[in-house]
Design a protein around this motif. Structure first.
Motif, PDB file in Angstrom:
ATOM      1  N   ASP A 122       7.473   0.418   7.114  1.00 23.82           N
ATOM      2  CA  ASP A 122       6.866   1.732   6.911  1.00 23.82           C
ATOM      3  C   ASP A 122       6.922   2.141   5.443  1.00 23.82           C
ATOM      4  N   TRP A 123       8.043   1.832   4.767  1.00 23.47           N
ATOM      5  CA  TRP A 123       8.196   2.183   3.360  1.00 23.47           C
ATOM      6  C   TRP A 123       7.084   1.537   2.522  1.00 23.47           C
ATOM      7  N   THR A 124       6.879   0.237   2.699  1.00 23.74           N
ATOM      8  CA  THR A 124       5.909  -0.488   1.874  1.00 23.74           C
ATOM      9  C   THR A 124       4.486  -0.052   2.183  1.00 23.74           C
ATOM     10  N   ILE A 125       4.182   0.120   3.455  1.00 21.14           N
ATOM     11  CA  ILE A 125       2.827   0.563   3.819  1.00 21.14           C
ATOM     12  C   ILE A 125       2.548   1.956   3.273  1.00 21.14           C
ATOM     13  N   HIS A 126       3.561   2.808   3.248  1.00 20.78           N
ATOM     14  CA  HIS A 126       3.397   4.147   2.667  1.00 20.78           C
ATOM     15  C   HIS A 126       3.026   4.041   1.181  1.00 20.78           C
ATOM     16  N   ILE A 136      -0.268   7.883  -6.455  1.00 23.03           N
ATOM     17  CA  ILE A 136       0.924   7.541  -7.231  1.00 23.03           C
ATOM     18  C   ILE A 136       0.512   6.677  -8.413  1.00 23.03           C
ATOM     19  N   VAL A 137       1.389   6.592  -9.392  1.00 22.02           N
ATOM     20  CA  VAL A 137       1.167   5.725 -10.551  1.00 22.02           C
ATOM     21  C   VAL A 137       1.673   4.345 -10.160  1.00 22.02           C
ATOM     22  N   ALA A 138       0.753   3.472  -9.769  1.00 21.40           N
ATOM     23  CA  ALA A 138       1.169   2.174  -9.232  1.00 21.40           C
ATOM     24  C   ALA A 138       0.000   1.209  -9.217  1.00 21.40           C
ATOM     25  N   PRO A 139       0.301  -0.087  -9.289  1.00 21.65           N
ATOM     26  CA  PRO A 139      -0.757  -1.074  -9.076  1.00 21.65           C
ATOM     27  C   PRO A 139      -1.258  -1.026  -7.627  1.00 21.65           C
ATOM     28  N   ARG A 140      -2.367  -1.650  -7.391  1.00 19.98           N
ATOM     29  CA  ARG A 140      -2.870  -1.894  -6.039  1.00 19.98           C
ATOM     30  C   ARG A 140      -1.883  -2.832  -5.331  1.00 19.98           C
ATOM     31  N   ILE A 141      -1.572  -2.557  -4.075  1.00 22.38           N
ATOM     32  CA  ILE A 141      -0.530  -3.312  -3.375  1.00 22.38           C
ATOM     33  C   ILE A 141      -1.109  -4.065  -2.181  1.00 22.38           C
ATOM     34  N   TYR A 142      -0.914  -5.374  -2.171  1.00 21.29           N
ATOM     35  CA  TYR A 142      -1.140  -6.191  -0.982  1.00 21.29           C
ATOM     36  C   TYR A 142       0.231  -6.411  -0.353  1.00 21.29           C
ATOM     37  N   ALA A 143       0.406  -5.955   0.874  1.00 21.89           N
ATOM     38  CA  ALA A 143       1.722  -5.974   1.515  1.00 21.89           C
ATOM     39  C   ALA A 143       1.801  -7.097   2.537  1.00 21.89           C
ATOM     40  N   TYR A 144       2.749  -8.009   2.324  1.00 19.01           N
ATOM     41  CA  TYR A 144       3.026  -9.085   3.272  1.00 19.01           C
ATOM     42  C   TYR A 144       4.352  -8.786   3.966  1.00 19.01           C
ATOM     43  N   THR A 145       4.441  -9.114   5.230  1.00 18.49           N
ATOM     44  CA  THR A 145       5.656  -8.834   5.996  1.00 18.49           C
ATOM     45  C   THR A 145       6.294 -10.128   6.482  1.00 18.49           C
ATOM     46  N   CYS A 146       7.487  -9.983   7.043  1.00 15.22           N
ATOM     47  CA  CYS A 146       8.214 -11.121   7.599  1.00 15.22           C
ATOM     48  C   CYS A 146       9.014 -10.633   8.804  1.00 15.22           C
ATOM     49  N   PRO A 147       9.589 -11.529   9.596  1.00 15.32           N
ATOM     50  CA  PRO A 147      10.255 -11.100  10.835  1.00 15.32           C
ATOM     51  C   PRO A 147      11.415 -10.138  10.636  1.00 15.32           C
ATOM     52  N   ILE A 167      -0.800  -5.997  12.175  1.00 13.44           N
ATOM     53  CA  ILE A 167      -2.142  -5.438  12.003  1.00 13.44           C
ATOM     54  C   ILE A 167      -2.106  -3.920  12.174  1.00 13.44           C
ATOM     55  N   GLU A 168      -1.422  -3.451  13.208  1.00 17.48           N
ATOM     56  CA  GLU A 168      -1.345  -2.013  13.456  1.00 17.48           C
ATOM     57  C   GLU A 168      -0.645  -1.274  12.321  1.00 17.48           C
ATOM     58  N   LYS A 169       0.346  -1.922  11.719  1.00 17.94           N
ATOM     59  CA  LYS A 169       1.045  -1.312  10.591  1.00 17.94           C
ATOM     60  C   LYS A 169       0.161  -1.245   9.342  1.00 17.94           C
TER      61      LYS A 169
END
Length: 494
Positions: A122-126, A136-147, A167-169
Motif C-alpha cells: 500500500d505504501w509504494t502504490i500510494h 509529490i516531487v518524485a520520479p515516475r514509479i513503476y512498482a514491482y512486488t514480491c511475496p 493487479i488489484e493493488k
C-alpha cells in the motif's frame, strides 16, 4: 504493518514550475538518447507534458510570445534518466521518501522501477499514484512486488491468486529473489505474461543451483538484476559454484567474498559455451541490468567509504546502516581482505567483458543503481553506474542510451504499452535533463556536487557541473535547489 508506517511518505508538492501551455527550451545542444551524436542548436517546444516539436536553427522571436522560455544556449539536453533498479529507501535505512525522490530528480532521474516494494504494498502504490498525478516531487514509479508483501507462502497452485492480488493493488510487475521453487517461478512468469506484467529476478545462490539465468530466460523472465545465475549458466566443468566447506549463505561475508570468485569459474570469454549462452539470451530478447555500482565497494572498499558526497548528502541513519555489522544487509566489511578485493577486481573484468559484448551483439543493457546499501547513496551512485559502463567499454553515447531509451524500452516491452519517454522526439513525454557541461566529455560533471576543474583564468580549482534542471511531465525542477533541500534534511537529521 507497524514497520511500514515508519517510512515517511513524500509531502505534497510545493516546488516545481509548470506544466506550461507552451514551454520553449531555446538554443540547446541535444543528445536525444538514441545513440546519435549531439545536434544543435535546437529549440524544443513543449506543450503541457508532451514534446510538440524540435526546431533546427531556432524559432523566430515572434514564436516566443506567451511562452515560458529557458535560455539554454551553451547547454546540453538529454532525455530523463531511467533507473530500473531503484529502492525507495526503507525502514532499516531510516530515510524519508522525500530525501530519496529529491536525490533522484536532482541527478536527472525521472522514472524508476522499485524492485520488490519493500516499504509495503500500500505504501509504494500510494507513492506511485501520487507521482502519476505530480502531487509529490518524485520520479515516475513503476512498482514491482514480491511475496513478502502478500500474506501467504507462494506456491505454483496459488500463483494466479497472487497475480490477481497484485493487479488489484496496481502493481506493474514482480521481483523474484531468494529461495524459490523453479515450478513456482515458471508459474509466475507464465501468469504475469498473460496480464502484461513485468518480471525481474535476483537469482540468488539459493536458487541458481536449480534455475540459472538462461533457464529463467527460457521460461520468460524479463530482466536479470545484477549477474547472479549468469556465470552458473556458463559452467563448463562443474554444475555448482565452488563453495568452501565452511560456507553459510546467511553469513554475508561468506556470500559476498565467494561471489567475487564466481565469474572465473564460468567458461572463459569468447569460448563456445560463453558464446552459446550469450547468443541464446539475445535471441530471447532478454534484458541485463548489471548494477555495477552497488558492488563497487567489494573491489575497493576505501573508495566507496570515503566518497566526497557522504558528508553533506548521505543521511545519518543511512550512513549508520552502511557500517560493518553482521546483522545488516550489505554491511559485510568486518574482515574484508586485500585478496577479497583482488578477486572482485577480476570478477568485474570478466563480468564487464560479458556485458559489453552483449551490448555489441544487440542485447539490451539498462542502468540500475540499487542504492541504499554498501556505501551507495541515491542519485550519486546512479551516475557512478554511467562511469562503470564506460569502464566496461561503452561509448558515452551508449551509456546514455542505456540510461534512457533502453530503460524505457524495457518497461514498454514488459507492460506491452507504447513507449512514452526515453528519447527526445515529438509526441513523447517532456522528461528532460538540462546540464551546462558536456556529459560526453566527463560523466563526473553529472554528480550533484560536480567535478573538480582548474580555472585557467584564475588559477583556482573549482567545482563545475551538476544537473541544472530536471523536467518531468513538463514540470521544471531546479536541481540545485533540490540538492539544497537534501543538504538541509541531512543537516537537520544530524
Amino acid at each position: 504493518m507497524s514497520n511500514v508506517k515508519q517510512v515517511p511518505h513524500a509531502p505534497d508538492r510545493n516546488i516545481g514550475e509548470g506544466p506550461f501551455e507552451r514551454l520553449i527550451i531555446r538554443g540547446v545542444t541535444m543528445i536525444d538518447g538514441s545513440g546519435t551524436p549531439p545536434d544543435g542548436s535546437v529549440d524544443i517546444v513543449v506543450e503541457g507534458n508532451k514534446i510538440k516539436e524540435i526546431v533546427q536553427a531556432g524559432l523566430p522571436e515572434s514564436a516566443l510570445a506567451n511562452a515560458k522560455v529557458i535560455d539554454a544556449a551553451g547547454m546540453y539536453v538529454m532525455p530523463g534518466f531511467v533507473d530500473t533498479h531503484a529502492h525507495i529507501g526503507g525502514v532499516n535505512q531510516g530515510v524519508p521518501a522525500e530525501y530519496v525522490h529529491k536525490l533522484w530528480l536532482a541527478h536527472g532521474v525521472t522514472t524508476v522501477r522499485d524492485p520488490g516494494s519493500f516499504n509495503g504494498a500500500d505504501w509504494t502504490i500510494h507513492e506511485k499514484e501520487r507521482s502519476e498525478k505530480n502531487e509529490i516531487v518524485a520520479p515516475r514509479i513503476y512498482a514491482y512486488t514480491c511475496p513478502r508483501n502478500w500474506d501467504k507462502p507462494l506456491t505454483p497452485d496459488n500463483v494466479p491468486e497472487f497475480v490477481q492480488w497484485a493487479i488489484e493493488k496496481g502493481f506493474d510487475g514482480f521481483k523474484i529473489i531468494n529461495r524459490w521453487n523453479p515450478d513456482t517461478i515458471v508459474a509466475l512468469l507464465e501468469e504475469a505474461k498473460k496480464y502484461n506484467l513485468g518480471t525481474m529476478a535476483h537469482i540468488s545462490q539459493t536458487t541458481a543451483a536449480r534455475m540459472d539465468a538462461l533457464q529463467a530466460a527460457r521460461a520468460g523472465l524479463g530482466s536479470l538484476e545484477h549477474w547472479y545465475g549468469l556465470p552458473e549458466a556458463m559452467f563448463a566443468d562443474r554444475t555448482v559454484q565452488h563453495f568452501p566447506a565452511h560456507y553459510n549463505y546467511s553469513n554475508e561475508y561468506h556470500r559476498f567474498s565467494q561471489s567475487g570468485r564466481l565469474w572465473k569459474q564460468a567458461a572463459p570469454p569468447h569460448s563456445d559455451k560463453w558464446n552459446a549462452v550469450m547468443d541464446e539470451l539475445i535471441e530471447l530478447d532478454f534484458t541485463m541490468n548489471p548494477t555495477f555500482a552497488i558492488y563497487e565497494a567489494s573491489r575497493d572498499a576505501a573508495r566507496a567509504q570515503t566518497a566526497d558526497y557522504h558528508e553533506e548528502y548521505t543521511y545519518p541513519s543511512l550512513w549508520n546502516y552502511y557500517q560493518p555489522d553482521p546483522t545488516k544487509h550489505g554491511s559485510f566489511f568486518t574482515d574484508w581482505t586485500t585478496q577479497d578485493e583482488i578477486e572482485w577486481k577480476e570478477n568485474y573484468r570478466l563480468w564487464m567483458a560479458f556485458i559489453n559484448e552483449y551490448k555489441n551483439r544487440g542485447g539490451r543493457i539498462c542502468t540500475g543503481s540499487d542504492s541504499g546499501f554498501i556505501y551507495k547513496t541515491y542519485g550519486f551512485d546512479f551516475i557512478r553506474e554511467f562511469e562503470l559502463l564506460q569502464e566496461a567499454g561503452f561509448h558515452p553515447l551508449e551509456v546514455i542510451r542505456a540510461a534512457t531509451l533502453k530503460g524505457a524500452e524495457l518497461l514498454s516491452k514488459e507492460n506491452n504499452v507504447p513507449m512514452e519517454f526515453g528519447v527526445i522526439q515529438p509526441g513523447y513525454l517532456a522528461d528532460l535533463v538540462l546540464v551546462k557541461e558536456n556529459p560526453l566529455h566527463n560523466f563526473k560533471t553529472l554528480y550533484g556536487n560536480g567535478a573538480l576543474r582548474l580555472n585557467r583564468d584564475t588559477g583556482v580549482t573549482e567545482r563545475v557541473g551538476g544537473v541544472s534542471f530536471t523536467i518531468k511531465d513538463g514540470i521544471i525542477y531546479d536541481a540545485k535547489a533540490l540538492l539544497e533541500d537534501v543538504k538541509e534534511m541531512v543537516h537537520h537529521a544530524k
